[in-house]
Enzyme design. Structure first.
Site, mmCIF file in Angstrom:
data_model
loop_
_atom_site.group_PDB
_atom_site.id
_atom_site.type_symbol
_atom_site.label_atom_id
_atom_site.label_comp_id
_atom_site.label_asym_id
_atom_site.label_seq_id
_atom_site.Cartn_x
_atom_site.Cartn_y
_atom_site.Cartn_z
ATOM 1 N N ALA A 62 39.905 -57.989 53.687
ATOM 2 C CA ALA A 62 39.331 -59.518 52.785
ATOM 3 C C ALA A 62 40.888 -60.642 53.796
ATOM 4 O O ALA A 62 42.417 -59.640 54.567
ATOM 5 C CB ALA A 62 39.952 -59.409 51.243
ATOM 6 N N GLY A 107 38.766 -54.477 52.919
ATOM 7 C CA GLY A 107 37.173 -55.270 51.945
ATOM 8 C C GLY A 107 36.472 -54.589 52.856
ATOM 9 O O GLY A 107 35.219 -54.943 52.510
ATOM 10 N N GLU A 110 35.369 -51.096 51.506
ATOM 11 C CA GLU A 110 34.510 -51.627 50.614
ATOM 12 C C GLU A 110 33.330 -51.963 50.491
ATOM 13 O O GLU A 110 32.274 -52.255 50.035
ATOM 14 C CB GLU A 110 35.180 -52.448 50.231
ATOM 15 C CG GLU A 110 36.467 -51.780 49.316
ATOM 16 C CD GLU A 110 37.334 -52.547 48.417
ATOM 17 O OE1 GLU A 110 38.211 -53.803 48.634
ATOM 18 O OE2 GLU A 110 37.482 -52.941 47.521
ATOM 19 N N GLU A 130 45.137 -51.558 50.482
ATOM 20 C CA GLU A 130 45.348 -52.433 50.299
ATOM 21 C C GLU A 130 46.991 -51.914 48.826
ATOM 22 O O GLU A 130 48.234 -53.097 49.200
ATOM 23 C CB GLU A 130 44.559 -52.584 48.643
ATOM 24 C CG GLU A 130 43.497 -53.626 49.391
ATOM 25 C CD GLU A 130 43.005 -52.665 49.552
ATOM 26 O OE1 GLU A 130 43.344 -51.053 50.712
ATOM 27 O OE2 GLU A 130 41.431 -53.019 49.985
HETATM 28 N N1 CAA Z 1 43.208 -60.771 57.094
HETATM 29 C C1 CAA Z 1 43.366 -61.638 58.274
HETATM 30 N N2 CAA Z 1 43.435 -61.598 59.100
HETATM 31 C C2 CAA Z 1 43.532 -60.809 59.644
HETATM 32 C C3 CAA Z 1 42.972 -59.415 59.201
HETATM 33 C C4 CAA Z 1 42.989 -59.181 57.865
HETATM 34 N N3 CAA Z 1 42.703 -58.672 57.143
HETATM 35 N N4 CAA Z 1 43.058 -58.717 60.473
HETATM 36 C C5 CAA Z 1 43.341 -59.133 60.934
HETATM 37 N N5 CAA Z 1 43.081 -60.111 61.473
HETATM 38 C C6 CAA Z 1 43.725 -61.550 62.531
HETATM 39 C C7 CAA Z 1 45.442 -60.946 63.247
HETATM 40 O O1 CAA Z 1 45.682 -61.903 62.298
HETATM 41 C C8 CAA Z 1 45.250 -62.296 64.148
HETATM 42 O O2 CAA Z 1 44.930 -62.751 64.198
HETATM 43 P P1 CAA Z 1 45.641 -64.308 65.265
HETATM 44 O O3 CAA Z 1 45.194 -63.877 66.558
HETATM 45 O O4 CAA Z 1 45.727 -64.840 65.125
HETATM 46 O O5 CAA Z 1 47.178 -63.459 65.182
HETATM 47 C C9 CAA Z 1 43.478 -60.953 64.640
HETATM 48 O O6 CAA Z 1 42.615 -61.142 64.038
HETATM 49 C C10 CAA Z 1 43.658 -59.616 65.313
HETATM 50 O O7 CAA Z 1 43.926 -58.778 65.132
HETATM 51 P P2 CAA Z 1 45.774 -57.686 65.902
HETATM 52 O O8 CAA Z 1 46.394 -59.104 66.299
HETATM 53 O O9 CAA Z 1 46.634 -57.911 64.474
HETATM 54 O O10 CAA Z 1 44.990 -56.706 66.761
HETATM 55 P P3 CAA Z 1 45.303 -56.055 66.495
HETATM 56 O O11 CAA Z 1 44.341 -55.006 67.247
HETATM 57 O O12 CAA Z 1 46.812 -55.532 65.920
HETATM 58 O O13 CAA Z 1 45.810 -54.898 64.635
HETATM 59 C C11 CAA Z 1 44.843 -53.904 62.784
HETATM 60 C C12 CAA Z 1 44.711 -54.650 64.251
HETATM 61 C C13 CAA Z 1 45.703 -52.917 62.905
HETATM 62 C C14 CAA Z 1 43.102 -54.287 62.526
HETATM 63 C C15 CAA Z 1 45.378 -55.168 62.527
HETATM 64 O O14 CAA Z 1 44.866 -56.607 62.422
HETATM 65 C C16 CAA Z 1 45.560 -55.131 60.848
HETATM 66 O O15 CAA Z 1 46.332 -54.180 60.063
HETATM 67 N N6 CAA Z 1 44.541 -55.721 60.005
HETATM 68 C C17 CAA Z 1 44.417 -55.575 58.336
HETATM 69 C C18 CAA Z 1 44.398 -55.100 57.593
HETATM 70 C C19 CAA Z 1 44.657 -54.808 55.742
HETATM 71 O O16 CAA Z 1 45.581 -54.575 55.834
HETATM 72 N N7 CAA Z 1 43.084 -55.032 55.722
HETATM 73 C C20 CAA Z 1 43.316 -54.583 53.778
HETATM 74 C C21 CAA Z 1 43.318 -56.846 54.145
HETATM 75 S S1 CAA Z 1 43.398 -56.474 51.753
HETATM 76 C C22 CAA Z 1 41.713 -56.276 51.388
HETATM 77 O O17 CAA Z 1 40.826 -55.940 52.048
HETATM 78 C C23 CAA Z 1 42.250 -56.619 49.683
HETATM 79 C C24 CAA Z 1 40.807 -56.391 49.056
HETATM 80 O O18 CAA Z 1 39.709 -55.585 48.909
HETATM 81 C C25 CAA Z 1 40.736 -57.416 48.169
#
Ligand code: CAA
Length: 257
Positions: A62, A107, A110, A130
């Site tokens: 998400a 998500g 999920e 999360e």
């Molecule tokens: N939300 C918003 N933006 C996201 C995102 C997310 N979940 N995952 C990646 N992005 C965005 C980054 O912010 C980045 O944007 P910018 O270029 O504008 O900075 C772009 O996507 C590329 O990502 P990274 O530069 O971070 O790429 P990376 O290769 O260095 O890392 C990654 C990849 C390990 C997947 C890292 O992006 C990451 O950890 N993402 C978040 C993953 C996460 O925690 N997801 C769970 C969310 S909680 C959830 O899902 C709750 C629920 O069940 C309701």
């Protein structure tokens, strides 16, 4: 639709979450588009394939920038939306295959869990990050992971947020198969085509039996299976297929009748 693409193939449909600039993260619009796309799957479609755009991510979760500013009421509404859309996907009458082409986090994990079958590329990885963000999964992940891999393995993933690579995901039973990224879609399309050529009424009945029966006690589940099994009889496809077999003739293509 801004972030979801539907591509009609021969007998099945490919649904692509298309927001690669944010690794296909799920914001409100993506969820709305997914909801709309699922509503467009017509009666002729025999299988759905779900994937993410690009080579890096299936869906990276998400959208954290959206969730960061939400209060409890907004989080509940957002969670309900995601949860309902994923349930709609899970309850589609046809089989759904997730082609997991990279990160399936939060998500995104999920979303893959709401599909019937998961095929992963070698670079895919799965995690519930999360708890590192101060929340729990909110789109059905806590419930679906323990039903898939059991409470012990599922709780470990939920509590540790540990990232699991595709080979371990295969061992845990999260995915059915791991393939090279270059051939992922071809392999998934071949599976979708092999499902699409089977009797649609029977395939749907099998999905109903599993999805409903898995939530019941054994006796109730067997009664559900019996209903779905017997309801396949007297369909044109059942009569034609069995007649072709006993008369040693080439079976006709199934007509969903
Ligand atoms: N939300 C918003 N933006 C996201 C995102 C997310 N979940 N995952 C990646 N992005 C965005 C980054 O912010 C980045 O944007 P910018 O270029 O504008 O900075 C772009 O996507 C590329 O990502 P990274 O530069 O971070 O790429 P990376 O290769 O260095 O890392 C990654 C990849 C390990 C997947 C890292 O992006 C990451 O950890 N993402 C978040 C993953 C996460 O925690 N997801 C769970 C969310 S909680 C959830 O899902 C709750 C629920 O069940 C309701």
């Amino acid at each position: 639709m801004t972030y979801v693409e539907l591509t009609k193939k021969d007998g099945f449909v490919l649904l692509t979450i298309n927001r690669p600039e944010a690794l296909n993260a799920l914001n409100e619009q993506v969820l709305d588009d997914l909801d709309e796309a699922l509503g467009m799957i017509d009666e002729d479609t025999r299988c759905l394939v779900v994937t993410g755009a690009g080579t890096k991510a299936f869906v990276a979760g998400a959208d954290i920038s959206v969730m960061r500013t939400q209060d409890r009421t907004e989080a509940k509404r957002f969670g309900k939306k995601g949860s309902e859309v994923f349930r709609k996907l899970e309850m589609l009458p046809i089989p759904v295959i997730a082609a997991v082409n990279g990160f399936a986090l939060g998500g995104g994990f999920e979303l893959a869990l709401a599909c019937d079958i998961r095929i992963a590329s070698q670079n895919a990885s799965f995690a519930f990050p999360e708890v590192t963000l101060g929340i729990t999964p909110g789109f059905g992940g806590t419930q679906r992971i323990v039903r898939l891999v059991g409470p012990g393995a599922g709780k470990e993933l939920l509590y540790t947020a540990r990232r699991v690579k595709s080979e371990e995901a295969l061992r845990l039973g999260i995915v059915n198969r791991v393939v090279p990224q270059e051939t992922l879609l071809d392999e998934v399309f071949a599976m979708a085509a092999s499902i699409a050529k089977n009797a649609p009424i029977a395939v749907r009945a099998a999905k109903r039996s599993v999805n409903t029966g898995v939530l019941c006690g054994m006796d109730e589940a067997l009664a559900i299976e019996l209903e779905n099994y017997s309801n396949c009889y007297e369909t044109q496809d059942q009569v034609n297929a069995m007649t072709a077999f006993v008369s040693k003739q080439e079976p006709k293509p199934f007509e969903n009748k």
